[in-house]
Design a protein around this motif. Structure first.
Motif, mmCIF file in Angstrom:
data_model
loop_
_atom_site.group_PDB
_atom_site.id
_atom_site.type_symbol
_atom_site.label_atom_id
_atom_site.label_comp_id
_atom_site.label_asym_id
_atom_site.label_seq_id
_atom_site.Cartn_x
_atom_site.Cartn_y
_atom_site.Cartn_z
ATOM 1 N N PHE A 99 0.841 -1.197 0.000
ATOM 2 C CA PHE A 99 0.000 0.000 0.000
ATOM 3 C C PHE A 99 0.881 1.255 0.000
ATOM 4 C CE2 PHE A 99 -4.536 -1.045 1.437
ATOM 5 C CZ PHE A 99 -4.470 -2.379 1.062
ATOM 6 N N THR A 100 1.932 1.243 0.836
ATOM 7 C CA THR A 100 2.817 2.411 0.954
ATOM 8 C C THR A 100 3.572 2.665 -0.348
ATOM 9 O OG1 THR A 100 3.090 2.109 3.337
ATOM 10 C CG2 THR A 100 4.790 3.379 2.210
ATOM 11 N N VAL A 101 4.173 1.614 -0.908
ATOM 12 C CA VAL A 101 4.979 1.786 -2.120
ATOM 13 C C VAL A 101 4.098 2.159 -3.305
ATOM 14 C CG1 VAL A 101 6.447 0.603 -3.786
ATOM 15 C CG2 VAL A 101 6.870 0.324 -1.337
ATOM 16 N N TRP A 102 2.985 1.449 -3.497
ATOM 17 C CA TRP A 102 2.140 1.745 -4.648
ATOM 18 C C TRP A 102 1.596 3.171 -4.577
ATOM 19 C CZ3 TRP A 102 1.633 -0.466 -9.209
ATOM 20 C CH2 TRP A 102 0.622 -0.015 -10.053
ATOM 21 N N VAL A 111 4.001 5.022 -7.341
ATOM 22 C CA VAL A 111 3.276 4.999 -8.606
ATOM 23 C C VAL A 111 2.198 6.080 -8.664
ATOM 24 C CG1 VAL A 111 1.875 3.596 -10.154
ATOM 25 C CG2 VAL A 111 3.785 2.553 -8.909
ATOM 26 N N LEU A 112 1.362 6.193 -7.622
ATOM 27 C CA LEU A 112 0.271 7.176 -7.663
ATOM 28 C C LEU A 112 0.775 8.587 -7.371
ATOM 29 C CD1 LEU A 112 -2.589 5.176 -5.894
ATOM 30 C CD2 LEU A 112 -2.050 5.336 -8.329
ATOM 31 N N ILE A 153 10.222 -1.812 3.079
ATOM 32 C CA ILE A 153 9.760 -0.873 2.052
ATOM 33 C C ILE A 153 10.698 -0.915 0.857
ATOM 34 C CG2 ILE A 153 9.514 1.587 1.491
ATOM 35 C CD1 ILE A 153 7.166 0.720 3.082
ATOM 36 N N GLY A 154 11.999 -0.918 1.126
ATOM 37 C CA GLY A 154 12.981 -0.866 0.046
ATOM 38 C C GLY A 154 12.932 -2.074 -0.863
ATOM 39 N N THR A 155 12.876 -3.271 -0.283
ATOM 40 C CA THR A 155 12.845 -4.475 -1.111
ATOM 41 C C THR A 155 11.567 -4.531 -1.955
ATOM 42 O OG1 THR A 155 11.936 -5.720 0.778
ATOM 43 C CG2 THR A 155 14.313 -5.836 0.431
ATOM 44 N N THR A 156 10.472 -4.022 -1.404
ATOM 45 C CA THR A 156 9.214 -3.974 -2.161
ATOM 46 C C THR A 156 9.298 -2.931 -3.271
ATOM 47 O OG1 THR A 156 8.005 -4.609 -0.162
ATOM 48 C CG2 THR A 156 6.707 -3.670 -1.955
ATOM 49 N N ALA A 157 9.856 -1.752 -2.950
ATOM 50 C CA ALA A 157 9.951 -0.665 -3.930
ATOM 51 C C ALA A 157 10.839 -1.054 -5.109
ATOM 52 C CB ALA A 157 10.475 0.601 -3.262
ATOM 53 N N ILE A 158 11.950 -1.728 -4.837
ATOM 54 C CA ILE A 158 12.833 -2.156 -5.923
ATOM 55 C C ILE A 158 12.076 -3.049 -6.900
ATOM 56 C CG2 ILE A 158 14.816 -3.631 -6.489
ATOM 57 C CD1 ILE A 158 16.106 -2.635 -3.851
ATOM 58 N N GLN A 159 11.335 -4.014 -6.360
ATOM 59 C CA GLN A 159 10.653 -4.983 -7.225
ATOM 60 C C GLN A 159 9.492 -4.360 -7.997
ATOM 61 O OE1 GLN A 159 10.456 -9.193 -5.407
ATOM 62 N NE2 GLN A 159 10.677 -7.871 -3.625
ATOM 63 N N ILE A 160 8.719 -3.493 -7.327
ATOM 64 C CA ILE A 160 7.594 -2.852 -8.023
ATOM 65 C C ILE A 160 8.115 -1.904 -9.102
ATOM 66 C CG2 ILE A 160 5.711 -1.176 -7.742
ATOM 67 C CD1 ILE A 160 4.942 -2.593 -5.179
ATOM 68 N N VAL A 188 9.658 11.977 -2.981
ATOM 69 C CA VAL A 188 8.541 11.568 -2.128
ATOM 70 C C VAL A 188 9.105 11.136 -0.778
ATOM 71 C CG1 VAL A 188 6.571 10.032 -1.847
ATOM 72 C CG2 VAL A 188 7.193 10.829 -4.127
ATOM 73 N N GLN A 189 8.671 11.809 0.269
ATOM 74 C CA GLN A 189 9.155 11.563 1.626
ATOM 75 C C GLN A 189 8.119 10.744 2.388
ATOM 76 O OE1 GLN A 189 12.221 13.182 2.141
ATOM 77 N NE2 GLN A 189 12.443 11.811 3.900
ATOM 78 N N ILE A 190 8.536 9.605 2.976
ATOM 79 C CA ILE A 190 7.564 8.781 3.701
ATOM 80 C C ILE A 190 7.946 8.552 5.167
ATOM 81 C CG2 ILE A 190 6.670 7.600 1.664
ATOM 82 C CD1 ILE A 190 8.458 5.186 2.472
ATOM 83 N N ALA A 191 9.132 9.006 5.578
ATOM 84 C CA ALA A 191 9.530 8.875 6.983
ATOM 85 C C ALA A 191 10.735 9.777 7.218
ATOM 86 C CB ALA A 191 9.860 7.425 7.333
#
Length: 328
Positions: A131-134, A138-139, A158-165, A238-241
Motif C-alpha cells: 500500500f505504501t509503495v504503490w 506509482v500514484l 519498504i525498500g525491497t518492495t519498492a525495488i521490485q515494483i 517523495v518523503q515517507i519517513a
C-alpha cells in the motif's frame, strides 16, 4: 463457530524502547458495520509500530491501541456490510492497529485475498509495504517505465518492495544500503546499481546518470538537500519517513530553477475510503506481479507473539534484510 471472550496480545505498557512491549490478555473485539475480524496467523512488524511504541505515532480515533498494522489469517467473523468475505476465507489486510494479537479488526475493504502461490507468513508482509509503495511511488510519485528511480534503505521492507515494483513498472532502479551484503540483496531484487552509502556518494552517482526522476526517501534530515541535488530537472522527491529528523535547512531556489516537486505522505491517518482505493489498486496491479513471481516478499526473521520486544530490537538494530514477522 464460537469465538473466545479473551485473547493473547501485546500491549505498549508505556512509551519507550522495545522492552515496554508486554504480553497481555484482552477481550476479543467484535466487528462493527463494514468490518471483519481476522484470526491472526502472522503479523508484520514495521517502523510505524516502533514509532507508536515510542509515543510518536498515535492510533487514529477508534482504532485499537495495540500495535500492528498488517496481518494474515482467516476471517473469524463478519460484521454487517462486510459482504465480500465469509468466515474461513484466508486474507491479508492493512489494519488500523491491533495486529499484535490473536484476533484483529479491519474494514472489510482493506482486506485482500492471499496472492496465488503464497502462504500466510509471506502474505502478512505485503499489505503495509505494498500500500505504501504503490500509493507513493506509482500514484503520488508517478513513476513510469524508463525513468531513473532511487530508493533509500533498499534492503528494508519498504525498500525491497519498492525495488521490485519499480522494476516491474519498467524503471531503472538505484538503491542505497549500508553494507555489501545489503547491496547484493538489492541487486538480486533488480537494482541495476546498489550504492553503499558508507563508502559512496549517491548524489555523484545519480548525477552521472542524469539525475533521479523519482526518489523515495525515509531518512530525511541531511538527506533532504542531498536528494534535491541528486534529482534530475523536473524530478520528484517523495518523503515517507524521517529516521534522521524532520527539520533541515534547504535552498528552495534550486527547487524553483529545476522545477522539482517535493511531496510525501503517511498511510495510517488517511481515510478508510482512501485506503480502500489503494486496496483495489494493489489487488488489480500488484497482486499479478506476485502471481507472476515479479514481486516476492523478502523474509528476514520470525519471532513468536511473546517475543515482540526481540522483533523490535532486531528491526531497530538495522541488521535485517526484508521483513520481520510475528507468528501468532
Amino acid at each position: 463457530m464460537t469465538l473466545p471472550e479473551t485473547m493473547r496480545a501485546v500491549e505498549i505498557s508505556q512509551p519507550g524502547g522495545p522492552e515496554v512491549l508486554r504480553p497481555c490478555t484482552v477481550p476479543v473485539p467484535v466487528p462493527g458495520h463494514g468490518q471483519i475480524l481476522i484470526r491472526v496467523a502472522y503479523a508484520g512488524v514495521n517502523r510505524p509500530d516502533a514509532l507508536q511504541r515510542a509515543g510518536a505515532y498515535a492510533p487514529p480515533p477508534g482504532a485499537s491501541p495495540l500495535p500492528g498494522l498488517e496481518a494474515a489469517g482467516e476471517v473469524a467473523a463478519v460484521g454487517p456490510g462486510g459482504a465480500r468475505w465469509k468466515v474461513g476465507d484466508r486474507v491479508c489486510a492493512l489494519l488500523p492497529g491491533g495486529g499484535y494479537a490473536e484476533y484483529a479488526l479491519t474494514p472489510a475493504e482493506h482486506a485482500l485475498p492471499i496472492p496465488e502461490g503464497l502462504g500466510l507468513r509471506e502474505a502478512a508482509c505485503l499489505p503495509e509495504t505494498c500500500f505504501t509503495v504503490w500509493s507513493n511511488v506509482v500514484l503520488r510519485g508517478g513513476l513510469k517505465a524508463g525513468e531513473r528511480f532511487l530508493v533509500h534503505g533498499g534492503s528494508s521492507g519498504i525498500g525491497t518492495t519498492a525495488i521490485q515494483i519499480a522494476k516491474a513498472v519498467g524503471a531503472r532502479v538505484f538503491a542505497t544500503a549500508g553494507s555489501e551484503e545489503k547491496c547484493e540483496a538489492c541487486r538480486e531484487l533488480g537494482a541495476e546499481r546498489a550504492i553503499n552509502y558508507r563508502e559512496e556518494d549517491f548524489v555523484a552517482i545519480l548525477k552521472a546518470e542524469g539525475g533521479a526522476d523519482l526518489i523515495l526517501d525515509m531518512v530525511g534530515g541531511s538527506y533532504l538537500p542531498r536528494n534535491v541535488k541528486a534529482l534530475a530537472t523536473e524530478g520528484r522527491l517523495v518523503q515517507i519517513a524521517f529516521l534522521e529528523g524532520t527539520k533541515v535547512e534547504l535552498n528552495f531556489a534550486e527547487v524553483m530553477m529545476r522545477r522539482l516537486t517535493i511531496t510525501g505522505s503517511t498511510l495510517r491517518p488517511q481515510s478508510d475510503l482512501a485506503k480502500a482505493r489503494y486496496a483495489r489498486d494493489v489487488e488489480a496491479q500488484v497482486w499479478p506481479m506476485v502471481a507472476s513471481g515479479a514481486l516476492r516478499p523478502v523474509m528476514d526473521s520470525e519471532f513468536g507473539l511473546d517475543e515482540a520486544a526481540l522483533a523490535h530490537a532486531r528491526m531497530e538494530g538495522s541488521g535485517h534484510i526484508g521483513k520481520i514477522v510475528l507468528a501468532v
